[in-house]
Structures are given as structure tokens and as C-alpha cells.
Design a protein around this motif. Sequence first.
Motif, mmCIF file in Angstrom:
data_model
loop_
_atom_site.group_PDB
_atom_site.id
_atom_site.type_symbol
_atom_site.label_atom_id
_atom_site.label_comp_id
_atom_site.label_asym_id
_atom_site.label_seq_id
_atom_site.Cartn_x
_atom_site.Cartn_y
_atom_site.Cartn_z
ATOM 1 N N ASN A 140 55.870 -50.935 -16.343
ATOM 2 C CA ASN A 140 54.508 -51.474 -16.431
ATOM 3 C C ASN A 140 54.358 -52.386 -17.642
ATOM 4 O O ASN A 140 53.743 -53.450 -17.559
ATOM 5 C CB ASN A 140 53.494 -50.327 -16.515
ATOM 6 N N ALA A 141 54.956 -51.961 -18.773
ATOM 7 C CA ALA A 141 54.863 -52.781 -19.985
ATOM 8 C C ALA A 141 55.531 -54.140 -19.757
ATOM 9 O O ALA A 141 55.017 -55.180 -20.163
ATOM 10 C CB ALA A 141 55.520 -52.061 -21.160
ATOM 11 N N LEU A 142 56.687 -54.127 -19.069
ATOM 12 C CA LEU A 142 57.378 -55.385 -18.790
ATOM 13 C C LEU A 142 56.536 -56.261 -17.870
ATOM 14 O O LEU A 142 56.400 -57.461 -18.088
ATOM 15 C CB LEU A 142 58.726 -55.110 -18.126
ATOM 16 N N ARG A 143 55.964 -55.643 -16.845
ATOM 17 C CA ARG A 143 55.158 -56.421 -15.900
ATOM 18 C C ARG A 143 53.932 -57.007 -16.594
ATOM 19 O O ARG A 143 53.605 -58.175 -16.399
ATOM 20 C CB ARG A 143 54.752 -55.552 -14.715
ATOM 21 N N THR A 184 56.663 -63.727 -4.762
ATOM 22 C CA THR A 184 56.445 -64.251 -6.116
ATOM 23 C C THR A 184 56.120 -65.751 -6.052
ATOM 24 O O THR A 184 56.737 -66.486 -5.291
ATOM 25 C CB THR A 184 57.714 -64.019 -6.964
ATOM 26 N N SER A 185 55.130 -66.181 -6.853
ATOM 27 C CA SER A 185 54.776 -67.596 -6.863
ATOM 28 C C SER A 185 55.861 -68.410 -7.551
ATOM 29 O O SER A 185 56.652 -67.880 -8.342
ATOM 30 C CB SER A 185 53.448 -67.802 -7.591
ATOM 31 N N LEU A 186 55.890 -69.715 -7.270
ATOM 32 C CA LEU A 186 56.919 -70.556 -7.885
ATOM 33 C C LEU A 186 56.756 -70.594 -9.398
ATOM 34 O O LEU A 186 57.747 -70.677 -10.128
ATOM 35 C CB LEU A 186 56.860 -71.974 -7.304
ATOM 36 N N SER A 187 55.515 -70.506 -9.885
ATOM 37 C CA SER A 187 55.337 -70.560 -11.343
ATOM 38 C C SER A 187 55.801 -69.244 -11.989
ATOM 39 O O SER A 187 56.461 -69.255 -13.026
ATOM 40 C CB SER A 187 53.881 -70.918 -11.668
ATOM 41 N N ASP A 188 55.488 -68.105 -11.365
ATOM 42 C CA ASP A 188 56.011 -66.833 -11.883
ATOM 43 C C ASP A 188 57.533 -66.795 -11.775
ATOM 44 O O ASP A 188 58.220 -66.252 -12.655
ATOM 45 C CB ASP A 188 55.425 -65.646 -11.111
ATOM 46 N N ALA A 189 58.050 -67.353 -10.719
ATOM 47 C CA ALA A 189 59.503 -67.340 -10.516
ATOM 48 C C ALA A 189 60.196 -68.195 -11.576
ATOM 49 O O ALA A 189 61.258 -67.840 -12.088
ATOM 50 C CB ALA A 189 59.839 -67.840 -9.117
ATOM 51 N N THR A 190 59.575 -69.309 -11.911
ATOM 52 C CA THR A 190 60.125 -70.174 -12.960
ATOM 53 C C THR A 190 60.160 -69.415 -14.289
ATOM 54 O O THR A 190 61.161 -69.435 -15.013
ATOM 55 C CB THR A 190 59.265 -71.446 -13.103
ATOM 56 N N LYS A 191 59.064 -68.717 -14.569
ATOM 57 C CA LYS A 191 59.008 -67.892 -15.775
ATOM 58 C C LYS A 191 60.118 -66.842 -15.746
ATOM 59 O O LYS A 191 60.793 -66.620 -16.759
ATOM 60 C CB LYS A 191 57.624 -67.236 -15.823
ATOM 61 N N ARG A 233 63.140 -56.471 -11.581
ATOM 62 C CA ARG A 233 61.802 -55.908 -11.694
ATOM 63 C C ARG A 233 60.724 -56.843 -11.202
ATOM 64 O O ARG A 233 59.662 -56.398 -10.774
ATOM 65 C CB ARG A 233 61.504 -55.558 -13.162
ATOM 66 N N VAL A 234 60.962 -58.147 -11.302
ATOM 67 C CA VAL A 234 59.858 -59.091 -11.109
ATOM 68 C C VAL A 234 59.936 -59.856 -9.781
ATOM 69 O O VAL A 234 58.908 -60.124 -9.160
ATOM 70 C CB VAL A 234 59.830 -60.096 -12.285
ATOM 71 N N VAL A 235 61.120 -60.238 -9.343
ATOM 72 C CA VAL A 235 61.211 -61.225 -8.258
ATOM 73 C C VAL A 235 61.169 -60.590 -6.871
ATOM 74 O O VAL A 235 61.990 -59.743 -6.535
ATOM 75 C CB VAL A 235 62.496 -62.063 -8.404
ATOM 76 N N LYS A 236 60.187 -60.994 -6.096
ATOM 77 C CA LYS A 236 60.077 -60.621 -4.687
ATOM 78 C C LYS A 236 59.837 -61.904 -3.893
ATOM 79 O O LYS A 236 59.482 -62.924 -4.478
ATOM 80 C CB LYS A 236 58.897 -59.671 -4.498
ATOM 81 N N PRO A 237 60.020 -61.875 -2.572
ATOM 82 C CA PRO A 237 59.791 -63.114 -1.815
ATOM 83 C C PRO A 237 58.384 -63.666 -2.001
ATOM 84 O O PRO A 237 58.176 -64.876 -1.924
ATOM 85 C CB PRO A 237 60.033 -62.672 -0.370
ATOM 86 N N GLY A 292 53.556 -57.586 -19.846
ATOM 87 C CA GLY A 292 54.030 -58.599 -20.787
ATOM 88 C C GLY A 292 54.365 -59.885 -20.050
ATOM 89 O O GLY A 292 54.009 -60.983 -20.485
ATOM 90 N N PHE A 293 55.027 -59.739 -18.912
ATOM 91 C CA PHE A 293 55.421 -60.897 -18.104
ATOM 92 C C PHE A 293 54.194 -61.670 -17.641
ATOM 93 O O PHE A 293 54.134 -62.894 -17.716
ATOM 94 C CB PHE A 293 56.237 -60.408 -16.899
ATOM 95 N N ALA A 294 53.178 -60.907 -17.183
ATOM 96 C CA ALA A 294 51.974 -61.548 -16.640
ATOM 97 C C ALA A 294 51.244 -62.336 -17.712
ATOM 98 O O ALA A 294 50.625 -63.373 -17.440
ATOM 99 C CB ALA A 294 51.055 -60.491 -16.035
ATOM 100 N N LYS A 295 51.333 -61.839 -18.966
ATOM 101 C CA LYS A 295 50.555 -62.471 -20.045
ATOM 102 C C LYS A 295 51.193 -63.751 -20.572
ATOM 103 O O LYS A 295 50.535 -64.543 -21.239
ATOM 104 C CB LYS A 295 50.396 -61.477 -21.204
ATOM 105 N N ILE A 296 52.485 -63.944 -20.302
ATOM 106 C CA ILE A 296 53.161 -65.111 -20.862
ATOM 107 C C ILE A 296 52.784 -66.372 -20.094
ATOM 108 O O ILE A 296 52.792 -66.389 -18.866
ATOM 109 C CB ILE A 296 54.685 -64.910 -20.852
ATOM 110 N N VAL A 297 52.436 -67.407 -20.851
ATOM 111 C CA VAL A 297 52.050 -68.675 -20.232
ATOM 112 C C VAL A 297 53.194 -69.664 -20.402
ATOM 113 O O VAL A 297 53.754 -69.776 -21.478
ATOM 114 C CB VAL A 297 50.788 -69.241 -20.925
ATOM 115 N N ILE A 298 53.568 -70.356 -19.329
ATOM 116 C CA ILE A 298 54.577 -71.412 -19.498
ATOM 117 C C ILE A 298 54.003 -72.748 -19.043
ATOM 118 O O ILE A 298 52.994 -72.806 -18.371
ATOM 119 C CB ILE A 298 55.880 -71.132 -18.717
#
Lengths: 240, 240
Positions: free
Chosen positions: B229-232, A168-175, A162-166, B234-240
Motif C-alpha cells: 500500500n505504501a508503494l502504491r 494501467t494508463s500510459l502516463s502511470d506506465a511511463t512512471k 506491483r504496479v503494471v496491469k493491462p 507513493g507511486f500515485a503521488k509522484i508527478v512526472i
Amino acid sequence: MTYCVGLLLNDGMVLLSDTRTNAGLDNISTYRKMFTFVEPGERVIVIMTAGSLSVSQTTIAQLREAIEDPEATPETSIMLAPTLLKVAEIVGDRLARVRAEIDQKLSVMQGASASMIVAGQRKGGTMRLFLIYPEGNFIEATEDTPFLQIGEHKYGKPILDRVVKPTTSLSDATKAVLLSMDSTLRSNLSVGMPLDLCVIERDACRISQSRRIEAGDPAFRAMSEAWSNALRDGFAKIVI
Amino acid sequence: MTYCVGLLLNDGMVLLSDTRTNAGLDNISTYRKMFTFVEPGERVIVIMTAGSLSVSQTTIAQLREAIEDPEATPETSIMLAPTLLKVAEIVGDRLARVRAEIDQKLSVMQGASASMIVAGQRKGGTMRLFLIYPEGNFIEATEDTPFLQIGEHKYGKPILDRVVKPTTSLSDATKAVLLSMDSTLRSNLSVGMPLDLCVIERDACRISQSRRIEAGDPAFRAMSEAWSNALRDGFAKIVI
């Protein structure tokens, strides 16, 4: 069991592995499954392994020997190989040979095998990410399929899908790889902390970030809880 | 491949199966994998199957024959069996026998097998949910593990692990199994629509709700998109 995942993104590559090995559930140990080979600014290669520890350890040891051999050639050393494709071939050949030797010794038992992810870039080349099968053949990550997994890959795949595309930023990818691992840890006891995380920026030809995440790591735990809460909130909001 | 899931909750049971069968990716068909046996107010039994179609079809056919046999006894008919445990035993024995017969015919090939989920309640008894292995032995859902899955179970397990408890409402549980199926459909092509959904309320001893969800079902699609959408989010809101 094992879970390793590698992402190939426009900005670089993100790699994550667990460290649990077991011979039966009552014989659990921690072993590194991520191995790095770096000549800074010139060449970076990361190998992750899943499967029989005897096969993968021997393969990695022989790859290191071949690098250190004073008579190393571009045909034998992954640090001299002219292309990453050649690196994947060397790793694949070595893996298949070690597997065959050990399989022969174990022929009375069920046999042993291992698979590997090879990620890397050499100066002037492109970043490449390969999955090497026990038989030594391999496939490569592409624009359409920017991630590869080995080991216990299914629990952690939905979030990556659902999340990973080319882009995607490295920080989002790490998450994303950490959440993918989190789902796997929850569902399969034989995948375990600590984790090895590695980030390679595009064209850096070095390890940009390398981190071991121990059991009880507060940041990982906070992320895991935030994700659980986000899922629960998202779930609660959906109307059927 | 197949994905079937059954939940055992305080308020009742929720069951969901897909309908795709394939002999190779170029030979795909739709077959019902959920079978119901009901004597309203007295007894309700739902069986879901995964594995070789030849094994599961023959097993279900023989179970039906045994019910309709004028000489049916509590030892042979799942509609006369004194307990749900006995039902599971009858199904397990029949499955193991069919499997052995077909295995013998196919011995030159890799063999055929199937597993089943059996859910039900008889008047005066408790609700019970069993997973029957190809060998005919079985396990039962409990307070601690209120769900059982057969077939391609891994992609859809993380959401169940997080959401489903015995106290979960039937409507939340329905949502959970549909989202679990949604993750599986996305990750494994050989699991496919339409879906069969079945809800059994506690002590009703009948099928409270039975629904076939066709490909393109607007409610299912809306739920699937809302979850993405909920997953996306939720994913966006998480800080690492």
C-alpha cells in the motif's frame, strides 16, 4: 549490461532502454539500444536489444538492408510482413543466424549472444510485444504478463510486479518504467543514462512519444528523489 | 534458489534466510539454511548457506564434527579459532574442500557449489560479517557496504541500498530485511517461506532474537500488505 523494458497495456505500449555498453568497466560507451521502424498510420515496430553489441548491431543492420532491398518480400522485410508474429519470426531468424556466424568467429572465446524486445502494430492488427531469445525463439506478452524485460531485469522487476496491469494508463506506465529503470541504475553501474523512452498509443501505428532522457535531466532527478522519499516515508510508517 | 541477507550495524547484526530448496520446480522441500554456533557471552557465530544442498550440508556437518572432536584445535574448530577472520578461513577452506570432492563425483554433470554468509563476534573482538565464495575466498562487510547477500539477491537489493546504513536501528534493520525478502518472494517462486530471522546485539555474544516466520504469519502478511500500500500510495503521488 543493459536494461530494457516493454509494457503492453490496453491504451498502448511503453518502452524504455538504457544506452550503456561496456567491454570491461574501464571501457564504457553510449549506444542506442532502441530502434524504430515506422510507416505512420500503417505500421509501427520498435526493437530493443541487449547482449553483444556486435550481434545486435549486425542484426539491426541486416533487418534494415532487407527493408530497403528493392526485392524485399513479406518473407524478408519486417515492414512488409503480413503479421507481427511474422515480424518476430524474421527478427528471430536473423538474430539466430548472425549469432551463429559471430559465434563461429569467436569460438575460441566465450561466444557472443543477444536478446531483443520487439513491439509493434500494423493497421488492422493488434498490438504485440515479443521477447526474442539468442537462439531465435520467442515469447509474447499477455494479459497476465503485460511486460517483458531483457538485460539486467531483476532490480527493476518488483515495482513492475506491483504496479503494471493491462488497465494501467500510459502516463502511470511511463512512471513505472522510469522508476523500474531508476532502481536498476542505482544497483548496477553497468546500466547507465541517457535513456530512450518510447510510447505507442493503441491503433495509432506511429510513435506517439519519443524522448531521450539525459544524465542530469531535472524531471527524472526530481522523480527519482520523490520516489526515494516516498519509499523512506512508507518504510518509516510500517510497524512490525 | 535461496535468498539470505546479513546486516552489520552499529547496534548489532540482523540475519535472514528463506528455507526453500528445489531440484526442479516439481521437487520442492524446506531446509534450514541458517546455522548457529553459540557459547553464550563468549562467542556467537551464524552461518547461512546458498547453493547445492549436498555441498552446504556436508560442510556444516564437518564444521560441527571439528567442533566436537576431542582433539579440536584453534586451527580446526570455529569455536576455538582466535579471531572471526580465522573462522571465515576455516569455513572457506572446508567449503572449498567439500566442493572439490563433490565436484569430482559429479564431474559428468554440471558440478555443485555453494556460498555462505558467516556472521559472528567473540568476547573482546568486533562483530564481523563475511561472504564466502564457492572457491573458499571471502569478502567482508564494511561501513560503506554494511550488508551482504547470497542466492537470489537482486530483487531485494534496491530497498537495502536505500535504507540500510551502519546507524540503522536493529528494529528498522529487521523491517528492511523482511521487506527485502518480501520483494524476492514475490518475484522468484523458488525462494519460499518459512523464513529464519536472527538478531545478534553488539557485544552480547549470544543470539538476541531468533524467530521462524511460517507461511501465513499474520504479522509478516500485514507488513507485506502495508508495504504494498505504501508503494502504491507513493507511486500515485509522484508527478512526472
